[in-house]
Every structure is written in C-alpha cells, then in structure tokens.
Design a protein around this motif. Structure first.
Motif, PDB file in Angstrom:
ATOM      1  N   LEU A   1       0.945  -0.778   0.076  1.00  0.00           N
ATOM      2  CA  LEU A   1       0.428   0.334   0.170  1.00  0.00           C
ATOM      3  C   LEU A   1       1.047   0.988   0.136  1.00  0.00           C
ATOM      4  CD1 LEU A   1      -3.360  -0.920   2.571  1.00  0.00           C
ATOM      5  CD2 LEU A   1      -2.613  -1.568   0.376  1.00  0.00           C
TER       6      LEU A   1
ATOM      7  N   ALA B   1       4.294  -0.495  -3.745  1.00  0.00           N
ATOM      8  CA  ALA B   1       2.987  -0.495  -4.609  1.00  0.00           C
ATOM      9  C   ALA B   1       4.206  -0.380  -5.690  1.00  0.00           C
ATOM     10  CB  ALA B   1       2.108   0.723  -4.190  1.00  0.00           C
TER      11      ALA B   1
ATOM     12  N   LYS C   1      -7.769  -4.871  -5.137  1.00  0.00           N
ATOM     13  CA  LYS C   1      -6.873  -3.252  -5.417  1.00  0.00           C
ATOM     14  C   LYS C   1      -6.269  -3.310  -6.791  1.00  0.00           C
ATOM     15  CE  LYS C   1      -7.574  -0.389  -1.956  1.00  0.00           C
ATOM     16  NZ  LYS C   1      -6.970  -0.144   0.157  1.00  0.00           N
ATOM     17  N   LEU C   2      -5.976  -2.539  -6.904  1.00  0.00           N
ATOM     18  CA  LEU C   2      -5.229  -2.031  -8.640  1.00  0.00           C
ATOM     19  C   LEU C   2      -4.044  -1.466  -7.800  1.00  0.00           C
ATOM     20  CD1 LEU C   2      -6.515  -2.764 -11.195  1.00  0.00           C
ATOM     21  CD2 LEU C   2      -7.972  -2.625  -9.770  1.00  0.00           C
TER      22      LEU C   2
ATOM     23  N   GLY D   1      -0.583   0.765  -7.712  1.00  0.00           N
ATOM     24  CA  GLY D   1       0.309   2.023  -8.864  1.00  0.00           C
ATOM     25  C   GLY D   1      -1.352   3.244  -8.831  1.00  0.00           C
ATOM     26  N   PHE D   2      -2.483   2.535  -7.789  1.00  0.00           N
ATOM     27  CA  PHE D   2      -3.813   3.302  -8.501  1.00  0.00           C
ATOM     28  C   PHE D   2      -4.590   3.960  -6.534  1.00  0.00           C
ATOM     29  CE2 PHE D   2      -3.666   1.716 -12.323  1.00  0.00           C
ATOM     30  CZ  PHE D   2      -4.078   3.237 -13.071  1.00  0.00           C
ATOM     31  N   GLY D   3      -4.400   5.414  -6.248  1.00  0.00           N
ATOM     32  CA  GLY D   3      -5.001   5.898  -5.474  1.00  0.00           C
ATOM     33  C   GLY D   3      -4.303   6.289  -4.420  1.00  0.00           C
TER      34      GLY D   3
ATOM     35  N   ARG E   1      -3.371   8.935  -0.662  1.00  0.00           N
ATOM     36  CA  ARG E   1      -4.565   8.980   0.364  1.00  0.00           C
ATOM     37  C   ARG E   1      -4.708  10.859   0.588  1.00  0.00           C
ATOM     38  NH1 ARG E   1      -5.764   8.509   6.362  1.00  0.00           N
ATOM     39  NH2 ARG E   1      -6.434   6.370   5.307  1.00  0.00           N
TER      40      ARG E   1
ATOM     41  N   LYS F   1      -6.330  13.517  -4.900  1.00  0.00           N
ATOM     42  CA  LYS F   1      -7.484  12.900  -4.919  1.00  0.00           C
ATOM     43  C   LYS F   1      -7.760  12.858  -6.468  1.00  0.00           C
ATOM     44  CE  LYS F   1      -7.886  10.984  -1.705  1.00  0.00           C
ATOM     45  NZ  LYS F   1      -7.770   9.097  -1.157  1.00  0.00           N
TER      46      LYS F   1
ATOM     47  N   ILE G   1     -10.679   7.025  -9.717  1.00  0.00           N
ATOM     48  CA  ILE G   1      -9.153   7.252  -9.687  1.00  0.00           C
ATOM     49  C   ILE G   1      -7.783   7.335 -10.435  1.00  0.00           C
ATOM     50  CG2 ILE G   1      -7.984   5.327  -7.984  1.00  0.00           C
ATOM     51  CD1 ILE G   1     -10.203   3.828  -6.448  1.00  0.00           C
TER      52      ILE G   1
ATOM     53  N   ASN H   1      -0.671   7.181  -9.126  1.00  0.00           N
ATOM     54  CA  ASN H   1       0.603   7.365  -8.678  1.00  0.00           C
ATOM     55  C   ASN H   1       1.465   7.147  -8.799  1.00  0.00           C
ATOM     56  OD1 ASN H   1       1.263   4.928  -6.933  1.00  0.00           O
ATOM     57  ND2 ASN H   1      -0.662   4.515  -6.292  1.00  0.00           N
TER      58      ASN H   1
ATOM     59  N   ASP I   1       3.768   5.397  -8.245  1.00  0.00           N
ATOM     60  CA  ASP I   1       4.143   3.670  -8.628  1.00  0.00           C
ATOM     61  C   ASP I   1       3.818   2.770  -9.794  1.00  0.00           C
ATOM     62  OD1 ASP I   1       5.553   3.983  -6.097  1.00  0.00           O
ATOM     63  OD2 ASP I   1       3.653   3.970  -5.384  1.00  0.00           O
TER      64      ASP I   1
END
Ligand SMILES: CC(C)(COP(=O)(O)OP(=O)(O)OC[C@H]1O[C@@H](n2cnc3c(N)ncnc32)[C@H](O)[C@@H]1OP(=O)(O)O)[C@@H](O)C(=O)NCCC(=O)NCCS
Length: 393
Positions: free
Chosen positions: A237, A241, A275-276, A278-280, A282, A285, A329, A332, A334
């Motif tokens: 997480l 990632a 969970k995908l 490399g996405f999302g 904190r 957004k 989403i 990120n 990564d």
C-alpha cells in the motif's frame, strides 16, 4: 485509578480512521498538496527538469540549495562513504541462499544491512545535529552498494568494485545501475533513474516517514528510524506498490494472452474488490504530480526500444483510462515507475529498494527535524474492547 467511565479528554478527542485529515506535526521540509509538491519551497516539476538527485538530497539534508563548491564537497563526501564494510559484504554473501530461496526479500535485506551498519557506525548513539548529518550521508551513500551488491549475489556474480562501492566518477543514480549490472548505463537511463530518485526523495508525513519520526520522537537513533522507515515502505500500500503495479501488469498481460481483455480483467478486479496497484492516494485525489513526469520518460525509453516495450505503456494507458472512467481514481507515481524500471531491465524485487536509495534522504531530514524540536508522538486510541469486569469470581 480504575474507572469504567471514559475521560473527558478521550470523549472530546477527534477520531479519524487512518489519521486521515489530521495534522500530526509541523515540517519545513516538504509540502504535499493537490495544488503542488514542494521540497523546501522548490516545486517538483522544476526539480525534475533542472536539478540532479544529489542537489535535491543536499536541499533536503542541509536545508538550502547548494552552490557549486558546496555541491562538489557533498558529492565528494558521498563518494568517500560508498564502500561497504567487510561485515556487510559478508552478510550479503550469507543471505544469498535465502534470497534465492525467496525466504529473504531485498527490502528486508536492506533493513538488516542498515541495522548492521548501525552497530559499527561511530556516531550511532549520538543524536546531535552534526552526528545525525554524518550518519545521513553515510546511509545515503551506502544504499546503492547494498542494493547493487545484493543483486550481484542474486545473479551469482562477483561484487562490482566493492573497494570503492562502484565508480567514483558516476552519479548516485548511474552508480546504482552500474553496481547492479557491472555495465555503465547509457545517459538516458541514468537520467531517468536520477529523475525517479528526485520524485521519490520526500513526501512529508507518508507512512514510512511518519514511522521514522515516531521512532526519532522517543529520542531513539537514526539507524533505528531508517530501519523502521524501510519496514513501512515495503508494504504494497506504500512503496511496495511499484513492484506490485508491475506484477499486476504482468498478470493482465497473461490474462490477455489467454484471450481476455484489459476491460475484462478490470471488471473482474472490481467485482472481487482486488486493489489496483499504483492507483489512488490519501492526499492526491485528482492525480499525483509525479506520475506524468516519470511516465513520459519511461514511455520515451520504451518507444525507442520498440513494440515489445511500448506494449506495457499502451496497456497501462488502458488501465488508467478504465480506472478513471469507472472509479475516478488516478495513478500514483508507482504506476509509471513499475513500467519504467521494467523496460530498463531492472529486476522487479529491486524497485522498492531503489525507492529506499532515494527516500533515505527524506527520512534522515525528518529524523533531524524531529530531534531538533522534539515532542514524543503519542496519540490516543478509541477503546472498543470489553467493558470493566472483575478478574476474580
Ligand atoms: C494509496 C491508498 C492506500 C490510499 O488509501 P485510502 O486513502 O484509504 O483510500 P481512499 O479512502 O481514497 O479510498 C476510497 C475508495 O477507493 C477505493 N480505492 C482506493 N484505491 C484503490 C485502488 N488502488 N484500487 C481499487 N480501489 C481503490 C477504496 O477501496 C475505497 O473504496 P470504498 O469507499 O468502496 O471502500 C489506496 O489508494 C491503495 O491501496 N492504493 C493501491 C496501493 C498503492 O498504489 N499505493 C501507493 C500509494 S503512493
């Protein structure tokens, strides 16, 4: 002392799951906001386009942009500290069979190597600003040799120039690639890794840096704080990632090879709550500032290599489009990192250790900041256990 009632302090305290939206301390090192990512006031696009990783590390550790003389001195200090002591080289040899068997993984080997380095660092128990800066430079200088020599062991090859920790004429990034392979990288690859290190260097109170600050906040030492940072970064997480994202793309590729589609893989992932990777994010957004910078460099390398490399970026674009359309989403940093390191031929289990070779600069800057103005970090918890009950009877 014993009371079944909740104290006023706890009853009135703000609770936020995962500390979302909580300001947990002050920092002058970095600002992470949707509107911009700044290292000590310098904006990330500006740094990625115009600075080198060594300059960025200086900014983080010493607090200001270096002039030519300061930069030359800093680079010299790092080069002088690159070589690993014999005990660490022996440890890397000893852990080789476990690495090959998969019971040891590179991130854990990095963590143990940093811990062992602490035992022989003359400044280990000294938390003064001067000692901390010396330790920070040593740790930063040595991370590429830890990663490179570990890869040499995995490949069953002799260490690449262990007496100097690589080639003194090469930058931190180029030397990292050289240590891993024994081949001096072409300029484009060296610069691409250099930019990735700039992007990875610092990100305020992310999980690993916060871990390091919590450790430093008890007045524990820098090596311990960096070990904690590495352990936190390893998780998929967080820093893990970049490896997980590439492994996911390989799974999608295998799915497509068996007659499936990217859309089909994604629908299945959504249905099974996978969970995908490399996405999302904190904080971000509406997109991670760093992702397009690295994505463009990686895609250009892939384009020059040809269709077998470019296919990963094309597949990545499809995944991104579907994630945005169906889940809103964004990727990120990564996500492009995984593909970029992959087309450069870097072994996947070393992606997060390479992140360490950069983020150690940010962790150490935060340890120094915490020690310079310390208050122990000790939040409250919301008790959800059994009510007051007697032990006897
Ligand atoms: C980074 C991450 C841990 C942030 O977690 P977070 O702040 O708790 O996430 P959010 O609160 O924004 O999530 C909102 C929703 O989007 C979903 N979501 C977030 N990231 C997702 C992802 N990568 N894949 C699928 N769904 C995701 C969450 O499950 C949640 O859904 P729900 O409301 O149905 O429970 C999370 O996005 C994630 O796990 N990403 C994948 C790992 C990764 O790339 N990490 C590197 C971060 S730089």
């Amino acid at each position: 002392m014993s009371s079944a009632t909740i104290s006023k302090e706890v009853a009135e305290a703000v609770y936020s799951r995962g500390l979302e939206g909580i300001i947990a301390g002050e920092t002058s090192i970095c600002s992470v906001e949707q509107g911009g990512l700044l290292y000590r006031g310098y904006e990330i696009h500006d740094l990625a386009a115009n600075a080198t990783f060594e300059e960025v590390a200086f900014v983080l550790l010493e607090g200001a942009k270096p002039d030519a003389r300061q930069l030359a001195r800093f680079k010299q200090e790092l080069v002088a500290e690159r070589a690993l002591p014999a005990s660490i080289l022996q440890f890397l040899k000893d852990v080789g069979p476990a690495l090959k068997a998969g019971t040891a993984v590179p991130m854990d080997v990095c963590r143990t190597a940093v811990s062992l380095l602490g035992h022989i660092d003359p400044d280990c128990q000294d938390n003064s600003a001067a000692a901390n800066l010396r330790k920070a430079k040593r740790l930063l200088a040595k991370m590429p040799a830890i990663i490179g020599h570990m890869q040499n062991v995995i490949d069953g090859k002799p260490f690449v120039r262990p007496e100097t920790g690589g080639d003194p004429t090469l930058s931190h990034a180029a030397n990292l690639l050289y240590l891993m392979t024994g081949q001096k990288p072409v300029e484009e690859y060296a610069r691409c890794v250099d930019v990735s290190l700039i992007l990875y260097a610092e990100h305020d109170f992310n999980a690993s840096t916060f871990t390091s600050r919590v450790i430093a906040g008890t007045l524990s030492d820098m090596h311990g704080a960096v070990c904690g940072g590495i352990a936190a970064l390893k998780g998929p997480l967080h820093g893990g990632a970049n490896e997980a994202a590439m492994e996911m793309l390989k799974r999608i590729d295998a799915w497509v090879a068996k007659g499936g589609t990217v859309e089909g893989y994604m629908d299945n992932a959504f249905a099974t709550k996978e969970k995908l990777m490399g996405f999302g994010h904190r904080v971000y957004k509406n997109g991670d500032h760093r992702a397009p910078i690295l994505g463009a460099l990686g895609r250009e390398i892939a384009r020059k290599q040809g269709p077998n490399s470019l296919k990963w970026f094309d597949m990545g674009d499809k995944v991104q489009k579907i994630m945005l359309e169906k889940k809103n989403i964004h990727p990120n940093v990564d996500f492009p990192c995984g593909m970029t390191y992959f087309v450069m031929g870097i072994p996947v289990p070393q992606y997060t250790p390479i992140f360490v070779a950069s983020r150690v600069s940010g962790w150490c800057a935060h340890v120094m900041e915490q020690h310079a103005n310390n208050r122990i970090i000790r939040p409250l918890s919301k008790y959800t256990g059994a009510p007051l009950r007697p032990w006897k009877g």
